[in-house]
Scaffold this motif. Structure first.
Motif, PDB file in Angstrom:
ATOM      1  N   ALA A 182     -88.232 -55.429  18.458  1.00 12.97           N
ATOM      2  CA  ALA A 182     -87.255 -56.407  18.960  1.00 12.97           C
ATOM      3  C   ALA A 182     -86.022 -55.650  19.460  1.00 12.97           C
ATOM      4  CB  ALA A 182     -86.870 -57.375  17.852  1.00 12.97           C
ATOM      5  N   PRO A 183     -85.246 -56.290  20.326  1.00 14.20           N
ATOM      6  CA  PRO A 183     -84.071 -55.602  20.888  1.00 14.20           C
ATOM      7  C   PRO A 183     -83.124 -55.036  19.835  1.00 14.20           C
ATOM      8  CG  PRO A 183     -84.494 -57.621  22.099  1.00 14.20           C
ATOM      9  CD  PRO A 183     -85.472 -57.603  20.953  1.00 14.20           C
ATOM     10  N   GLU A 184     -82.906 -55.793  18.746  1.00 13.96           N
ATOM     11  CA  GLU A 184     -81.979 -55.288  17.725  1.00 13.96           C
ATOM     12  C   GLU A 184     -82.550 -54.036  17.059  1.00 13.96           C
ATOM     13  OE1 GLU A 184     -83.436 -58.755  16.804  1.00 13.96           O
ATOM     14  OE2 GLU A 184     -82.608 -58.893  18.832  1.00 13.96           O
ATOM     15  N   LYS A 185     -83.847 -54.057  16.834  1.00 10.55           N
ATOM     16  CA  LYS A 185     -84.497 -52.885  16.223  1.00 10.55           C
ATOM     17  C   LYS A 185     -84.452 -51.690  17.187  1.00 10.55           C
ATOM     18  CE  LYS A 185     -87.696 -50.494  13.803  1.00 10.55           C
ATOM     19  NZ  LYS A 185     -87.320 -49.659  12.661  1.00 10.55           N
ATOM     20  N   GLN A 186     -84.666 -51.953  18.451  1.00 10.40           N
ATOM     21  CA  GLN A 186     -84.560 -50.867  19.435  1.00 10.40           C
ATOM     22  C   GLN A 186     -83.175 -50.240  19.389  1.00 10.40           C
ATOM     23  OE1 GLN A 186     -85.428 -51.846  23.465  1.00 10.40           O
ATOM     24  NE2 GLN A 186     -87.652 -51.971  23.148  1.00 10.40           N
ATOM     25  N   ARG A 187     -82.176 -51.105  19.395  1.00  4.52           N
ATOM     26  CA  ARG A 187     -80.804 -50.587  19.402  1.00  4.52           C
ATOM     27  C   ARG A 187     -80.515 -49.769  18.156  1.00  4.52           C
ATOM     28  NH1 ARG A 187     -79.423 -55.327  21.847  1.00  4.52           N
ATOM     29  NH2 ARG A 187     -78.864 -56.331  19.891  1.00  4.52           N
ATOM     30  N   SER A 188     -80.947 -50.248  17.004  1.00  6.89           N
ATOM     31  CA  SER A 188     -80.652 -49.483  15.783  1.00  6.89           C
ATOM     32  C   SER A 188     -81.416 -48.157  15.776  1.00  6.89           C
ATOM     33  CB  SER A 188     -80.954 -50.302  14.528  1.00  6.89           C
ATOM     34  OG  SER A 188     -82.337 -50.545  14.407  1.00  6.89           O
ATOM     35  N   GLU A 189     -82.625 -48.155  16.318  1.00  2.00           N
ATOM     36  CA  GLU A 189     -83.383 -46.898  16.390  1.00  2.00           C
ATOM     37  C   GLU A 189     -82.648 -45.848  17.225  1.00  2.00           C
ATOM     38  OE1 GLU A 189     -86.232 -45.541  15.275  1.00  2.00           O
ATOM     39  OE2 GLU A 189     -86.852 -47.183  13.978  1.00  2.00           O
ATOM     40  N   VAL A 190     -82.042 -46.299  18.310  1.00  2.00           N
ATOM     41  CA  VAL A 190     -81.348 -45.345  19.184  1.00  2.00           C
ATOM     42  C   VAL A 190     -79.927 -45.092  18.681  1.00  2.00           C
ATOM     43  CG1 VAL A 190     -80.691 -44.803  21.563  1.00  2.00           C
ATOM     44  CG2 VAL A 190     -82.742 -46.187  21.124  1.00  2.00           C
ATOM     45  N   CYS A 191     -79.211 -46.164  18.376  1.00  2.00           N
ATOM     46  CA  CYS A 191     -77.788 -46.014  18.027  1.00  2.00           C
ATOM     47  C   CYS A 191     -77.593 -45.303  16.681  1.00  2.00           C
ATOM     48  CB  CYS A 191     -77.102 -47.371  17.980  1.00  2.00           C
ATOM     49  SG  CYS A 191     -76.780 -48.103  19.597  1.00  2.00           S
ATOM     50  N   ASP A 192     -78.408 -45.624  15.698  1.00  2.00           N
ATOM     51  CA  ASP A 192     -78.210 -44.997  14.382  1.00  2.00           C
ATOM     52  C   ASP A 192     -78.567 -43.516  14.420  1.00  2.00           C
ATOM     53  OD1 ASP A 192     -77.489 -47.523  13.684  1.00  2.00           O
ATOM     54  OD2 ASP A 192     -79.135 -47.880  12.270  1.00  2.00           O
ATOM     55  N   ALA A 193     -79.602 -43.179  15.203  1.00  2.00           N
ATOM     56  CA  ALA A 193     -79.922 -41.758  15.361  1.00  2.00           C
ATOM     57  C   ALA A 193     -78.794 -41.059  16.121  1.00  2.00           C
ATOM     58  CB  ALA A 193     -81.242 -41.591  16.106  1.00  2.00           C
TER      59      ALA A 193
END
Ligand code: ZN
Length: 305
Positions: A182-193
């Motif tokens: 999902a978009p939120e999961k995508q964002r956290s995968e990229v942003c948190d890394a």
């Protein structure tokens, strides 16, 4: 091929070419910018620790300066490898120019006539001290796409590779398959890394690579990457296995500007081969085809400002 497939070593002197590269290795600092501090010495010729000339008027030593080449040849011989041709000077006009805002480009190769390829190494599972020694000896530039949860038990290992002038880029938090997220999961995968790698390595990763290349061309992932900071999505043309590369091109040949994918892997994943054996075989495949390895970041202009 024998199990290790090492090529016999011939220690060629490459003094003239090294000298040429040394003479022109400084492009005058044209596009310094945010990334310049991180763009550590890209010279493949200067002895470790010696300052590279920063003025365009630096005069090369007259004629033969065989010492660096001889040192290089000895270093390659130590790893049972034939030296690669020296990389040409970094282009002053970067073939890839990244923008500060807007959609990020997706690329698998860099447009250049230079007979170079770029080596990228992903994930970070194997942390073999011998590989640090190998890159210290050979000065082959690599770009690292690190996965936070795979490297977080030893961020320091990759700092040693970073200290050699190599850059760290973003390869998600836990290697998720992003097209299914999902978009939120995508964002956290990229942003948190992005946050963790920035904190650890001191510079925000400029580039992003999705695991498996999955979702690279989707608007959703492009949007996530834009929101998190990286300014390009980088894929590859060749993928190093254990002894040979998989080529996307039917003729199984490298082309100038190709980006090569390898992984931080050890004997468990390489049927007993070590990281340095795998990497040596990759260099041999590159050497056989007459290519140099250049630094990817030397061909990319980070956004100005
Ligand atoms: Zn990966």
């Amino acid at each position: 091929m024998n199990r290790h497939g090492w090529s016999r070593t011939t220690a060629y002197a490459v003094g003239a070419a090294v000298l040429l590269a040394a003479a022109t290795g400084c492009s005058g600092g044209g596009d310094s910018g945010a990334a310049s501090a991180a763009l550590a010495p890209s010279g493949t010729t200067a002895p470790a620790g010696s300052p590279s000339p920063r003025t365009g008027t630096a005069t090369p030593p007259p004629s033969a300066a065989p010492a660096p080449a001889a040192t290089d040849a000895a270093a390659w011989a130590k790893w049972n490898l034939t030296p690669l041709p020296p990389a040409p000077p970094a282009p002053a006009d970067k073939p890839v120019k990244l923008q500060r805002t807007g959609p990020v480009p997706v690329f698998s190769e860099v447009k250049t006539a230079d007979k170079v390829v770029f080596v990228t190494i992903d994930d970070g599972a194997e942390k073999d001290p011998k590989f640090v020694e190998m890159l210290t000896d050979l000065k082959v530039p690599v770009s690292m796409f690190l996965t936070r949860d795979i490297v977080k038990d030893d961020y320091g290992y990759f700092k040693k590779l970073q200290a050699l002038g190599n850059h760290v880029h973003n390869h998600t938090v836990d290697h998720a398959q992003l097209s299914k997220a999902a978009p939120e999961k995508q964002r956290s995968e990229v942003c948190d890394a992005q946050a963790a790698l920035t904190q650890q390595y001191g510079t925000p990763p400029l580039l992003f690579r999705p695991p498996y290349g999955d979702g690279a061309h989707t608007p959703a992932l492009n949007s996530s990457v834009q929101q998190c900071g990286p300014r390009a999505i980088v894929l590859w043309r060749e993928s190093m296995q254990i002894h040979d590369m998989q080529y996307q091109a039917a003729d199984r040949k490298l082309r100038p500007g190709d980006i090569v994918l390898a992984h931080f892997r050890g004997p468990k994943d390489l049927k007993g081969e070590t990281m340095t054996q795998m990497f040596g075989e990759m260099l041999a495949r590159i050497q056989e085809q007459g290519f140099a390895v250049a630094r990817l970041e030397d061909y990319i202009a980070a956004p100005a400002g």
